[in-house]
Design an enzyme around this catalytic site. Structure first.
Site: not given
Length: 257
Positions: A18, A20-21, A14, A168, A155
């Site tokens: 762009g 880190i994903g 998910t 957050y 996380s």
């Protein structure tokens, strides 16, 4: 050469258009996995007085990445209650049952200090950062192939206490608590659940003037890169981590120990 056992596995990442994903998606594709690149179809409009603290990649970025990796791009707004079900159905129809779920998508906004908290702001944080990963994990548990399914949650190493980022930080702390509880609940089904907790990672938000400040507080002396996180995620999903579950792996160069 290490065989991660991930070749041919269906991996859903998910928030993968762009940053880190995208690095995570590429790392799994390099292991021969079939990758589903999740993205938002249309970036949401921020409420008056609220600033999103992240960049929303365009849908075109997700489709370009999926084409590069030989995977698929799938759109869903994870703040919607039925998005996890629809997302798993879409991936299942096109690639097959999801074996690895990476809950990387996150919501972060400003102001997010105690004196600026609102019910709507907290709800936005929790819907994407805690509720959606929980519901996605539930979908995996219901639909997973018989062997080797796992979840890796993303996380932050500031989840224990994140002043200035209350919604957050606390939603990520909830995600870590969920990681441990779900690992115990799903162990009898052979499904492993772990998390990584990144430190300061350069995804475009650390300006040149702040680089030296970040280096000074990271014991290993450098800012993190998306690939640092991606490699840890792949490890937790691999057969090399087959007896690892319920763990939160800090990937931060020693920051916030």
């Amino acid at each position: 050469m290490i065989d991660t056992g991930l070749s041919g596995s269906v991996v859903l990442v998910t928030g993968a258009a762009g940053g880190i994903g995208a690095a995570i998606a590429r790392a799994f594709a390099a292991q021969g996995a079939k990758v589903a690149v999740h993205h938002l179809a249309t970036p949401p409009r921020s409420p008056r007085g609220v600033r999103w603290e992240h960049v929303f990649p365009e849908a075109e970025d997700a489709h370009a990445l999926a084409a590069e990796l030989g995977g698929i791009a799938v759109a869903a707004d994870l703040s919607e209650a039925d998005a996890p079900r629809r997302l798993f159905e879409a991936v299942g129809e096109r690639l097959g049952p999801v074996r690895v779920l990476v809950n990387n998508a996150a919501h972060c906004e400003s102001p997010d200090t105690v004196d600026a908290l609102t019910a709507d702001g907290l709800e936005r944080h929790y819907r994407v950062n805690a509720i959606a990963p929980a519901l996605l994990t539930a979908e995996l548990a219901r639909r997973a192939p018989e062997e080797g399914a796992c979840v890796v949650n993303v996380s932050t190493d500031a989840a224990r206490a994140f002043p200035g980022q209350i919604g957050y930080g606390t939603s990520k702390a909830a995600l870590e608590a969920f990681t441990r509880a779900a690992a115990l609940d799903l162990a009898s089904s052979g499904i492993r659940v772990n998390a990584v907790a990144p430190g300061p990672v350069q995804t475009g938000w650390i300006g040149p003037e702040a680089i030296e400040e970040v280096r000074a507080i990271v014991p290993l002396g450098r800012v993190g890169e998306p690939d640092d996180i991606a490699d840890a995620v792949v490890f937790l999903a691999s057969r090399q981590a087959r007896w690892v579950t319920g763990q939160v792996l800090q990937v931060a160069g020693g920051h916030a120990l």
